[in-house]
Write an enzyme that holds these catalytic residues in place. Structure first.
Site, short mmCIF file in Angstrom:
data_model
loop_
_atom_site.label_atom_id
_atom_site.label_comp_id
_atom_site.label_asym_id
_atom_site.label_seq_id
_atom_site.Cartn_x
_atom_site.Cartn_y
_atom_site.Cartn_z
N LYS A 237 10.37 -13.72 4.72
CA LYS A 237 9.70 -13.86 6.03
C LYS A 237 8.23 -14.21 5.82
CE LYS A 237 8.24 -10.04 8.24
NZ LYS A 237 6.81 -10.00 8.58
N ASN A 238 7.58 -13.49 4.92
CA ASN A 238 6.13 -13.63 4.78
C ASN A 238 5.71 -14.85 3.97
OD1 ASN A 238 5.89 -11.44 6.41
ND2 ASN A 238 5.37 -10.00 4.79
N ARG B 170 1.53 -11.10 15.39
CA ARG B 170 0.13 -11.32 15.04
C ARG B 170 -0.04 -12.37 13.94
NH1 ARG B 170 -2.56 -7.51 15.05
NH2 ARG B 170 -4.09 -8.08 13.48
N CYS C 231 -1.77 -3.12 16.91
CA CYS C 231 -0.40 -3.17 16.38
C CYS C 231 -0.02 -1.71 16.10
CB CYS C 231 -0.43 -4.04 15.13
SG CYS C 231 0.88 -3.73 13.98
N ARG D 22 -5.73 -3.58 12.62
CA ARG D 22 -5.50 -4.89 11.98
C ARG D 22 -6.44 -5.97 12.52
NH1 ARG D 22 0.82 -5.85 11.38
NH2 ARG D 22 0.13 -7.33 9.79
N ASP E 295 4.64 -2.54 2.46
CA ASP E 295 5.87 -2.87 3.20
C ASP E 295 7.10 -2.18 2.63
OD1 ASP E 295 4.95 -6.33 3.90
OD2 ASP E 295 4.28 -4.42 4.72
N ILE F 183 -3.44 0.92 2.85
CA ILE F 183 -3.64 -0.39 3.48
C ILE F 183 -3.80 -0.28 4.99
CG2 ILE F 183 -2.68 -2.72 3.78
CD1 ILE F 183 -3.31 -2.12 0.85
N ARG G 189 13.18 -8.56 13.40
CA ARG G 189 11.98 -9.37 13.13
C ARG G 189 11.94 -9.79 11.67
NH1 ARG G 189 6.38 -7.44 15.48
NH2 ARG G 189 5.93 -9.29 14.27
C1 EPZ Z 1 0.40 -9.25 5.68
O1 EPZ Z 1 -0.20 -8.83 6.89
C2 EPZ Z 1 1.90 -9.11 5.88
N1 EPZ Z 1 2.34 -9.99 6.96
C3 EPZ Z 1 2.23 -7.66 6.20
O2 EPZ Z 1 3.65 -7.57 6.31
C4 EPZ Z 1 1.76 -6.79 5.05
O3 EPZ Z 1 2.00 -5.43 5.36
C5 EPZ Z 1 0.25 -7.01 4.81
O4 EPZ Z 1 0.00 -8.41 4.59
C6 EPZ Z 1 -0.25 -6.24 3.60
O5 EPZ Z 1 0.47 -6.64 2.47
C7 EPZ Z 1 2.48 -11.31 6.72
O6 EPZ Z 1 2.27 -11.79 5.61
C8 EPZ Z 1 2.95 -12.17 7.87
P1 EPZ Z 1 -3.80 -7.93 5.64
P2 EPZ Z 1 -1.77 -9.12 7.14
O7 EPZ Z 1 -4.70 -8.89 6.33
O8 EPZ Z 1 -2.18 -10.34 6.43
C9 EPZ Z 1 -7.54 -5.29 6.87
C10 EPZ Z 1 5.67 -6.85 7.23
O9 EPZ Z 1 6.15 -5.73 7.42
N2 EPZ Z 1 -8.12 -6.54 7.41
O10 EPZ Z 1 -3.48 -8.14 4.19
O11 EPZ Z 1 -2.01 -9.02 8.59
C11 EPZ Z 1 -6.32 -4.83 7.65
O12 EPZ Z 1 -6.71 -4.05 8.76
C12 EPZ Z 1 4.22 -7.10 7.55
O13 EPZ Z 1 6.31 -7.85 6.78
C13 EPZ Z 1 -9.41 -6.50 7.95
O14 EPZ Z 1 -10.06 -5.45 8.00
O15 EPZ Z 1 -2.43 -7.87 6.41
C14 EPZ Z 1 -5.57 -4.02 6.63
O16 EPZ Z 1 -6.11 -2.73 6.57
C15 EPZ Z 1 3.54 -5.87 8.13
N3 EPZ Z 1 -9.94 -7.65 8.45
C16 EPZ Z 1 -5.87 -4.74 5.30
O17 EPZ Z 1 -7.03 -5.56 5.56
C17 EPZ Z 1 -9.26 -8.84 8.42
O18 EPZ Z 1 -9.82 -9.87 8.87
C18 EPZ Z 1 -4.75 -5.63 4.80
O19 EPZ Z 1 -4.37 -6.46 5.88
C19 EPZ Z 1 -7.96 -8.86 7.87
C20 EPZ Z 1 -7.42 -7.70 7.36
#
Ligand code: EPZ
Length: 419
Positions: A22-23, A92, A116, A121, A304, A326, A396
């Site tokens: 998916k990702n 998102r 979320c 996030r 995840d 995370i 999803r």
């Molecule tokens: C990706 O989400 C994945 N989704 C998530 O998978 C996964 O849990 C996550 O990465 C962490 O590995 C997709 O790839 C579509 P992040 P993403 O930006 O990119 C903070 C699933 O179950 N952050 O890596 O949205 C954020 O709050 C989903 O398949 C900021 O502060 O996650 C978090 O604490 C859930 N500012 C941390 O970074 C930003 O601008 C990591 O978030 C961006 C992120």
């Protein structure tokens, strides 16, 4: 709405295949905005989130068709640069269109994704990176309004490792003028798969898979064909299912080399996991040993897989500690697992799990994607019947998980709520 009904206690035996990631699919589908022509993708998973990103792309005027799992995406005629709230609020990851739209059309109007279940996030790092590349960003009435006279390469250092932030800016940089360096970049395999697709399109991306990615901007990109990599989180979920049922399964199309930390921790819990021919032999054990985990960016233990691993630890002998570093609210599944008899206490960003002899089947409710998977897993191991409602969360990110588990011998079926 459907629910999934599971009568626990069956050992899982047999072969099962892992679907496409998916990702990986989500950013790769969006990357088609960067080129003109027909892109062709195979091994695409049939998921609600994939259908959602297709709606977002069609809303931009992108042509999307599919036949027997092969998707054709043609962004020659992009007629809009708006990703509306009613689509972005359902997923998102739609924010991924921001970078490509600014790169291709020099402007974008994308709804802020909002909160979320698992955490606030924010997307501040996505926006800050685009501003460093010369975009002008305004936030108005819940929307991001981005404009640019042409993005310029820049050095961007991420305060926090962000997967989609890395992907968004990598795509924007592909068509920017000059060189972009992403420091403290995400190293996930899905980031690497996207970089491979961009390079097939004619981009110049180096360093993907490390924490420093360099992108030399080019004038244009062309359409490609690509096979989506297998989903390492689905594979890990199936491994935990075997661990919970003293099962003996062979996982096909398993991205084994991308699962080192997950496999290491499952082996520590007593499972046997070894390559065998074209698959991975995964054998559960009677005595599950307690193991501590701390979620971290790749190659650390993936967030995840946290909820799924917690179910295994709820039946382990002894005490284990799971730290979620995370997301700030990714223990929503704990209260439902407690209702099934799990002994779990939350202290700050950690869950302390005291293994119990058995879990009891119960009606439970899914709240987010990986929490819903953990409730299905708990049902496989529990005494009696578990009913998991709101399985649209599961749909999803998992392709026909109930059917895959039934094929392995689980007593599981999907029924309409109210049946
Ligand atoms: C990706 O989400 C994945 N989704 C998530 O998978 C996964 O849990 C996550 O990465 C962490 O590995 C997709 O790839 C579509 P992040 P993403 O930006 O990119 C903070 C699933 O179950 N952050 O890596 O949205 C954020 O709050 C989903 O398949 C900021 O502060 O996650 C978090 O604490 C859930 N500012 C941390 O970074 C930003 O601008 C990591 O978030 C961006 C992120």
């Amino acid at each position: 709405m459907d629910k999934i009904v599971i009568r626990g206690g069956e050992r899982l035996i047999g072969d099962v295949g892992v679907s496409g990631s998916k990702n990986s699919t989500l950013p790769i589908f969006v990357s088609c905005l960067l080129n003109e022509g027909e892109n062709v993708f195979s091994n695409v998973p049939d998921l609600r989130d994939v259908q959602t990103i297709i709606k977002v792309l069609r809303n931009l005027g992108v042509g999307v068709s599919q036949e027997e799992g092969v998707y054709r995406i043609n962004a020659t005629e992009v007629s809009s640069d708006e990703a509306p709230y009613d689509l972005v609020k359902t997923m998102r990851a739609s924010i991924l269109v921001l970078g490509p739209l600014v790169a291709r059309r020099k402007k974008a109007t994308v709804s802020l994704p909002g909160g979320c279940a698992i955490g606030a996030r924010p997307i501040n790092l996505h926006l800050a990176g685009l501003e460093v590349m010369g975009a002008k960003i305004d936030l108005r009435h819940g929307y991001i309004e981005a404009k640019s006279d042409g993005l310029k390469g820049a050095t961007i250092s991420f305060d926090t490792v962000t997967v989609t932030g890395t992907e968004n800016l990598m795509m924007a940089a592909a068509l920017a003028k000059g060189r972009t360096v992403l420091q403290n970049a995400a190293m996930e395999p899905e980031v690497v798969d996207l970089a491979n697709v961009l390079n097939k399109m004619g981009a110049k991306v180096t360093g993907a898979g490390t924490n420093v990615i360099e992108i030399e901007g080019v004038k244009s990109l062309h359409a490609v064909e690509h096979r989506i990599i297998p989903d390492r989180i689905e594979a890990g979920t199936l491994m935990v299912a075997a661990g919970l049922t003293r099962g003996n399964i062979k996982i096909l199309q398993c991205p084994f080399s991308e699962m080192e930390m997950v496999v290491h921790k499952l082996r520590e819990s007593g499972m046997e996991i070894e390559s065998e021919g074209d698959g991975i032999r995964t054998v559960g054990t009677k005595r599950i040993r307690s193991v501590d985990i701390k979620t971290q960016p790749y190659p650390g233990f993936p967030t995840d897989m946290q909820a799924q691993f917690m179910v295994l630890m709820s039946l382990a002998r002894g005490l284990s500690v799971i730290s979620e570093t995370i997301f700030e609210n990714r223990f929503i599944h704990v209260s439902e697992l407690r209702r099934m008899g799990a002994d779990i206490r939350i202290q700050g960003d950690s869950a302390i799990i005291q293994g119990v002899e058995s879990l009891g089947g119960a009606p439970v409710m899914a709240t987010d994607l990986r929490a819903s998977a953990s409730l299905v897993l708990a049902g496989l191991a529990a005494d009696g019947v578990t009913e998991v409602s709101r399985v649209y969360h599961l749909d999803r990110g998992y392709e026909a998980l109930d059917k895959k588990l039934a094929k392995l011998g689980a007593n599981i079926e999907r029924v309409k709520e109210g049946d």
